[in-house]
Design an enzyme around this catalytic site. Structure first.
Site, short mmCIF file in Angstrom:
data_model
loop_
_atom_site.label_atom_id
_atom_site.label_comp_id
_atom_site.label_asym_id
_atom_site.label_seq_id
_atom_site.Cartn_x
_atom_site.Cartn_y
_atom_site.Cartn_z
CB VAL A 9 -0.98 0.03 1.19
CG1 VAL A 9 -2.05 -1.05 1.05
CG2 VAL A 9 -0.26 -0.10 2.51
CB SER A 10 0.78 4.38 -1.88
OG SER A 10 0.81 3.68 -3.10
CB THR A 11 -0.41 6.46 2.38
OG1 THR A 11 -1.79 6.10 2.23
CG2 THR A 11 0.05 7.27 1.19
#
Length: 190
Positions: A9-11
């Site tokens: 996941v990016s964040t």
């Protein structure tokens, strides 16, 4: 044969639930990484690749969850295949151990890169359109124009130092200095 899943996941605000749900029955282990796909180093991914051996399978949810671009994906898959490691992409029901799977994988990699490039292009166009309407892009300034004028006046008159004013405004001295320089440059333009 180990089946190891890599999730990204990016964040921290993004939830990997969809990926976990889609991969939990397909893999013996799940490894989750929280970081942008374009990051130069991906420690969790590197660790997962390091544990895989010949005959093992890397399981990912989608191309964009593991790779930066189609070229990156194809290079990685080739390197993994050279080590005897197979790849399965869950959301495509794709298994690269077969010629058919590798062919479809190549096509899907190109489409994923096209989609990402299209999104980047739309984002740039949106930013340019907003700028042309006079919208400010980015974080709001930490120091207001009135605070900059006051700070410059106090520093020039010697009634306060840059460090003292920066502390009052709860910013770093270099932030205040940079804001004053920008303001002076802006006001000196013809």
């Amino acid at each position: 044969m180990k089946r190891i899943a890599y999730l990204r996941v990016s964040t921290a605000e993004q939830r990997p639930d969809r990926q976990i749900e889609g991969l939990k029955d397909r893999a013996d282990e799940l490894h989750i990484e929280t970081l942008s796909a374009v990051a130069r180093r991906r420690p969790v991914y590197e660790r997962v690749i390091g544990i895989l051996g010949s005959g093992d399978v890397l399981v990912i949810w989608a191309l964009d969850r593991a790779y930066r671009s189609a070229k990156d994906a194809l290079n990685e898959i080739d390197a993994l295949h050279a080590r005897g490691i197979h790849v399965q992409i869950a959301n495509l029901q794709l298994d690269t151990t077969t010629p058919h799977g590798r062919f479809i994988y190549t096509i899907m990699s190109g489409l994923a890169e096209f989609e990402r490039d299209t999104l980047v292009q739309r984002t740039k166009e949106g930013i340019e359109a907003a700028r042309s309407r006079g919208a400010r892009i980015g974080r709001p300034p930490k120091i207001s124009p009135d605070q900059i004028v006051d700070a410059h006046s106090r520093i020039s008159s010697g009634t306060a130092t840059c460090a003292e004013i920066a502390a009052e405004l709860d910013v770093a001295p270099w932030t205040l200095t940079r804001a004053i320089k920008r303001s002076m440059a802006h006001h000196s333009e013809p």
